[in-house]
Design a protein around this motif. Structure first.
Motif, PDB file in Angstrom:
ATOM      1  N   GLN A 100       0.642  -1.118  -0.205  1.00 41.43           N
ATOM      2  CA  GLN A 100      -0.052   0.259   0.513  1.00 41.43           C
ATOM      3  C   GLN A 100       0.746   1.397   0.123  1.00 41.43           C
ATOM      4  O   GLN A 100       0.719   1.916  -0.633  1.00 41.43           O
ATOM      5  N   GLN A 101       1.980   1.527   0.552  1.00 40.80           N
ATOM      6  CA  GLN A 101       3.205   2.426   0.918  1.00 40.80           C
ATOM      7  C   GLN A 101       3.212   2.829  -0.709  1.00 40.80           C
ATOM      8  O   GLN A 101       3.935   3.585  -0.842  1.00 40.80           O
TER       9      GLN A 101
ATOM     10  N   TRP B 198       1.110   3.932  -3.316  1.00 45.06           N
ATOM     11  CA  TRP B 198       0.705   4.804  -2.689  1.00 45.06           C
ATOM     12  C   TRP B 198       1.790   6.063  -3.188  1.00 45.06           C
ATOM     13  O   TRP B 198       2.023   7.483  -3.848  1.00 45.06           O
ATOM     14  N   ALA B 199       3.054   5.691  -2.558  1.00 46.54           N
ATOM     15  CA  ALA B 199       4.577   6.402  -4.078  1.00 46.54           C
ATOM     16  C   ALA B 199       4.402   6.669  -4.812  1.00 46.54           C
ATOM     17  O   ALA B 199       4.843   7.447  -5.647  1.00 46.54           O
TER      18      ALA B 199
ATOM     19  N   ASP C 286       1.829   6.424  -7.046  1.00 50.17           N
ATOM     20  CA  ASP C 286       0.594   7.263  -6.972  1.00 50.17           C
ATOM     21  C   ASP C 286       1.194   8.707  -7.262  1.00 50.17           C
ATOM     22  O   ASP C 286       0.505   9.724  -8.321  1.00 50.17           O
ATOM     23  N   THR C 287       2.092   8.812  -6.073  1.00 49.49           N
ATOM     24  CA  THR C 287       1.800  10.461  -5.755  1.00 49.49           C
ATOM     25  C   THR C 287       3.200  10.850  -6.925  1.00 49.49           C
ATOM     26  O   THR C 287       2.755  12.462  -7.463  1.00 49.49           O
TER      27      THR C 287
ATOM     28  N   SER D 252      -3.962  15.598  -5.718  1.00 47.70           N
ATOM     29  CA  SER D 252      -3.370  14.938  -4.450  1.00 47.70           C
ATOM     30  C   SER D 252      -4.104  14.481  -3.857  1.00 47.70           C
ATOM     31  O   SER D 252      -3.952  13.978  -2.342  1.00 47.70           O
TER      32      SER D 252
ATOM     33  N   PRO E  73      -9.354  11.549  -2.962  1.00 50.98           N
ATOM     34  CA  PRO E  73      -8.435   9.562  -1.772  1.00 50.98           C
ATOM     35  C   PRO E  73      -8.773   8.733  -2.876  1.00 50.98           C
ATOM     36  O   PRO E  73      -9.296   9.386  -4.211  1.00 50.98           O
ATOM     37  N   PRO E  74      -7.907   8.309  -3.454  1.00 55.48           N
ATOM     38  CA  PRO E  74      -7.760   7.391  -4.798  1.00 55.48           C
ATOM     39  C   PRO E  74      -9.591   6.060  -5.021  1.00 55.48           C
ATOM     40  O   PRO E  74     -10.207   6.017  -3.897  1.00 55.48           O
TER      41      PRO E  74
END
Length: 168
Positions: free
Chosen positions: A34-35, A38-39, A41-42, A117, A120-121
């Motif tokens: 998940q982390q 998220w990275a 996606d960022t 940003s 939420p996803p």
């Protein structure tokens, strides 16, 4: 028998500890995935924001090149100092207007990146709606500023036309 039941209990306790360790590892692996997602996606969001800013810069450069080319052609045909001043004033007004447009495009790109940003996803429709609303605000601001720029341009054009007519 007592020894057998103790051994059975120890084996069962060992199996329970193994299962708990496996579950803990699975939970840790899920959290790590998940982390990392998220990275990623960022990073994608940052690259999209950079692309939007680059697009605004490209548009600004294209408009500035066309405006400068047109001003050069007009300056070549000017006959009086008043005409030169009028052309320079018009150029200044257009540059101001283009600078404002560029600033608004950058603000729009920033707002789009911020909306992306903050979401939420998997809420892309909310981002599209926010970007559309931002585009409408930018367009309204450009439409509101256009009469002021045109009035300023006419003020200098009218003065130059009167001055040129007085010299002839």
């Amino acid at each position: 028998m007592a020894n057998t039941s103790k051994r059975t209990q120890q084996a069962m306790a060992g199996n329970g500890a193994d299962r708990a360790a496996q579950q803990g590892t699975a939970a840790w692996a899920h959290m790590a995935r998940q982390q990392m997602a998220w990275a990623a996606d960022t990073m994608a969001m940052l690259f999209r924001a950079g692309e939007s800013i680059q697009q605004a810069q490209l548009h600004m450069a294209q408009r500035a090149a066309l405006l400068s080319q047109q001003a050069a052609e007009t300056l070549r045909s000017a006959e009086t100092p008043l005409e030169l001043a009028s052309i320079q004033a018009n150029l200044l007004a257009y540059e101001y207007q283009e600078g404002m447009r560029y600033f608004q495009e950058l603000m729009q790109a920033g707002a789009k990146a911020t909306a992306t940003s903050a979401k939420p996803p998997r809420e892309e429709s909310v981002t599209a709606t926010a970007a559309d609303a931002t585009a409408q605000v930018v367009e309204a601001a450009m439409n509101a500023a256009a009469p002021m720029a045109q009035a300023w341009q006419q003020m200098f054009t009218t003065a130059a036309t009167r001055g040129a007519a007085a010299h002839h």
